[in-house]
Motif scaffolding. Sequence first.
Motif, PDB file in Angstrom:
ATOM      1  N   UNK A  52      42.119  38.548  42.520  1.00  0.00           N
ATOM      2  CA  UNK A  52      42.101  38.009  41.162  1.00  0.00           C
ATOM      3  C   UNK A  52      40.698  38.007  40.575  1.00  0.00           C
ATOM      4  N   UNK A  53      39.677  38.018  41.426  1.00  0.00           N
ATOM      5  CA  UNK A  53      38.295  38.041  40.938  1.00  0.00           C
ATOM      6  C   UNK A  53      37.946  39.382  40.316  1.00  0.00           C
ATOM      7  N   UNK A  54      38.729  40.428  40.614  1.00  0.00           N
ATOM      8  CA  UNK A  54      38.449  41.772  40.105  1.00  0.00           C
ATOM      9  C   UNK A  54      39.194  42.076  38.807  1.00  0.00           C
ATOM     10  N   UNK A  55      39.992  41.158  38.319  1.00  0.00           N
ATOM     11  CA  UNK A  55      40.768  41.395  37.111  1.00  0.00           C
ATOM     12  C   UNK A  55      39.839  41.426  35.905  1.00  0.00           C
ATOM     13  N   UNK A  56      39.993  42.465  35.106  1.00  0.00           N
ATOM     14  CA  UNK A  56      39.198  42.607  33.894  1.00  0.00           C
ATOM     15  C   UNK A  56      40.058  42.254  32.689  1.00  0.00           C
ATOM     16  N   UNK A  57      39.449  41.689  31.685  1.00  0.00           N
ATOM     17  CA  UNK A  57      40.243  41.385  30.495  1.00  0.00           C
ATOM     18  C   UNK A  57      40.750  42.664  29.850  1.00  0.00           C
ATOM     19  N   UNK A  58      41.945  42.600  29.348  1.00  0.00           N
ATOM     20  CA  UNK A  58      42.546  43.736  28.662  1.00  0.00           C
ATOM     21  C   UNK A  58      42.585  43.415  27.180  1.00  0.00           C
ATOM     22  N   UNK A  59      42.134  44.357  26.381  1.00  0.00           N
ATOM     23  CA  UNK A  59      42.150  44.190  24.933  1.00  0.00           C
ATOM     24  C   UNK A  59      43.209  45.132  24.377  1.00  0.00           C
ATOM     25  N   UNK A  60      44.158  44.581  23.643  1.00  0.00           N
ATOM     26  CA  UNK A  60      45.202  45.419  23.062  1.00  0.00           C
ATOM     27  C   UNK A  60      44.607  46.308  21.977  1.00  0.00           C
ATOM     28  N   UNK A  61      45.312  47.370  21.650  1.00  0.00           N
ATOM     29  CA  UNK A  61      44.859  48.272  20.591  1.00  0.00           C
ATOM     30  C   UNK A  61      44.704  47.534  19.270  1.00  0.00           C
ATOM     31  N   UNK A  62      45.648  46.634  18.992  1.00  0.00           N
ATOM     32  CA  UNK A  62      45.595  45.886  17.743  1.00  0.00           C
ATOM     33  C   UNK A  62      44.361  44.992  17.691  1.00  0.00           C
TER      34      UNK A  62
END
Length: 88
Positions: A4-14
């Motif tokens: 879980x420490x390696x999870x990067x935030x995901x930004x949607x296209x919108x």
Amino acid sequence: MNPEACVRPVVSSEALAGLDADVVFLIASSRNTTAQARRDWQANPLAQRLNASRSGRVYVLDQQLFGRLRGPIGEELMIRELQRQWKP
């Protein structure tokens, strides 16, 4: 290592379109190559409206290099890759 420490935030296209970034660093996932990530980005009409896309400042980075390598050797390799991509 905690996965879980390696999870990067995901930004949607919108959401990304709302940011209208001048520079984008796109890290290809472990299931995707940098070439495929670039094609996916170029096929996204919202992404193509960003200043970064219009000015050619979208940098596609390899997840293995930028997400997994650690230490001074990894840092040196990351710096070299960034310099290679930023060459005019």
